[in-house]
Design an enzyme around this catalytic site. Sequence first.
Site, PDB file in Angstrom:
ATOM      1  N   HIS A 118       7.234 -14.926  -1.573  1.00 14.69           N
ATOM      2  CA  HIS A 118       7.227 -15.476  -2.931  1.00 14.69           C
ATOM      3  C   HIS A 118       8.637 -15.488  -3.506  1.00 14.69           C
ATOM      4  O   HIS A 118       9.263 -14.446  -3.650  1.00 14.69           O
ATOM      5  CB  HIS A 118       6.318 -14.647  -3.854  1.00 14.69           C
ATOM      6  CG  HIS A 118       4.863 -14.931  -3.661  1.00 14.69           C
ATOM      7  ND1 HIS A 118       3.914 -14.716  -4.636  1.00 14.69           N
ATOM      8  CD2 HIS A 118       4.193 -15.454  -2.613  1.00 14.69           C
ATOM      9  CE1 HIS A 118       2.731 -15.077  -4.189  1.00 14.69           C
ATOM     10  NE2 HIS A 118       2.867 -15.525  -2.951  1.00 14.69           N
ATOM     11  N   PRO A 163       1.326   0.116 -12.789  1.00 17.79           N
ATOM     12  CA  PRO A 163       1.412  -0.932 -11.762  1.00 17.79           C
ATOM     13  C   PRO A 163       2.106  -2.225 -12.201  1.00 17.79           C
ATOM     14  O   PRO A 163       2.328  -3.099 -11.366  1.00 17.79           O
ATOM     15  CB  PRO A 163      -0.056  -1.205 -11.428  1.00 17.79           C
ATOM     16  CG  PRO A 163      -0.804  -0.797 -12.644  1.00 17.79           C
ATOM     17  CD  PRO A 163      -0.049   0.334 -13.258  1.00 17.79           C
TER      18      PRO A 163
HETATM   19  C1  PHB Z   1      -1.805  -6.559  -6.731  1.00 16.83           C
HETATM   20  O1  PHB Z   1      -1.846  -7.626  -6.115  1.00 16.83           O
HETATM   21  O2  PHB Z   1      -2.684  -5.687  -6.558  1.00 16.83           O
HETATM   22  C2  PHB Z   1      -0.727  -6.310  -7.714  1.00 16.83           C
HETATM   23  C3  PHB Z   1       0.299  -7.233  -7.820  1.00 16.83           C
HETATM   24  C4  PHB Z   1       1.300  -7.025  -8.740  1.00 16.83           C
HETATM   25  C5  PHB Z   1       1.276  -5.899  -9.533  1.00 16.83           C
HETATM   26  C6  PHB Z   1       0.262  -4.959  -9.413  1.00 16.83           C
HETATM   27  C7  PHB Z   1      -0.755  -5.177  -8.497  1.00 16.83           C
HETATM   28  O3  PHB Z   1       2.266  -5.703 -10.439  1.00 16.83           O
END
Ligand code: PHB
Length: 408
Positions: free
Chosen positions: A86, A306
């Site tokens: 990406h 996250p």
């Molecule tokens: C995921 O695909 O699980 C994911 C992607 C980006 C993030 C957190 C989780 O910032």
Amino acid sequence: MTSTTDRQDGKANVLKTDVAIIGGGPSGLLLAWRLTLDGISSVIIERQSVEHVQGRIRAGVLEQGTVDVLTRAGLGQRLETEGLRHGGFALALDGRVCRIALDALTGRHVTVYGQTEVTRDLMAAHFDARTKMHHDVSDVELHGLETETPHVTFAKDGELWRIDADFIAGCDGFRGPSRLAIPADQRDEFQRDYPFGWLGILADVPPCREELIYASSEHGFALASMRSPTRSRYYIQCRADEPLEEWPDNRLWDELKRRLGSDVAATITPGPAIEKSVAPLRSFVCETMRYGRLFLAGDAAHIVPPTGAKGLNLAVGDVHYLATALSAYYRRGTELGLDRYAEAALRRIWKTERFSWMMTALLHDFADEDAFAKRMRAAELNYIFSSHAAQASIAENYVGLPFEDVLA
Ligand code: PHB
Ligand code: APR
């Protein structure tokens, strides 16, 4: 390389190895693998079963530095063919979208490849190499950390075991025993709990777009992500104690469409969930990451929310530093890298904590946020949408900050 030999010692089975590794998640597995490549022996002990470890669903965005570390360790084969490269991602505010052009702004990219797949690749390599791994263990305790002969004890199938090692690596996640084995007056802990969680859904439907979308909306945050061209991963901000049963698939898809805006909504393909879960959001750092012969790595020492997908990437960074330091110790007898490990790792960790915290604060609704704070958030997003410099800063952090040389 000290050979790993088993013997009986009184009531305990005794294993001897160079490095005892507590925790068989991504950190422990990668550390053991890097040590194996350098002829250093290790034993992994893991509380959960092999199936449990391989089935856990976690984030899925790898920095270029992470991909380089995995590839150099011979783990890049499936990643190379199945990973999705990406060159950008999108930020959205109430349906307006701004692309952060990672490639143009930094010359680098990220790779979408699930942590579940990274774990499977590591496990496969270890199975082939017949690494000593003990799953389903309990009562793990660390001993003699201030001495040159530390050891770990544990129980498995009703038998007592002891591992004598030169070093112990605490790779046992946020709730493991390793960090707590550092005396409380020798460690400082810094924590922020956020007043919300993420409700995630995994479904075998094509992703709505080719790149990820992090969206702030009047209804709260949402993220559109993916695992492959046929598997999507979406999240919405929810209460930290949100009851899953209140979110049947249809309600979740409707909410995602509402938060991602009508243009994106038109491209969402709903489908039955193959996994759905709620995770709390937390920032946490433990200073220090070393106590005598114990070294912490990964979630055992730090947690990031996250937003930014940094958890696994930070863990890989720690392990890269620690494996480099241990290799230099066994090959050349130098303790330089070991002495620098905690400080070098923490410098990178704090910068990444800042980025994850900033992205979280920018994109989520906070319950106690007043009208002014809400305007500030919108203004900051609008600034980012219009500023090359602001986008470059986000891109630089998102693709991953460079590694230091712990031996220099
Ligand atoms: C995921 O695909 O699980 C994911 C992607 C980006 C993030 C957190 C989780 O910032
Ligand atoms: N004894 C043995 N193993 C233990 C114990 C214990 N008492 N306690 C925990 N463990 C194991 C857990 O079962 C888990 O498999 O330690 C492992 C730690 O793995 P992770 O929590 O995945 O942490 P880490 O390997 O550092 O990986 C970091 O994983 O959690 C995500 O967001 C995080 O992506 C990041 C990455």
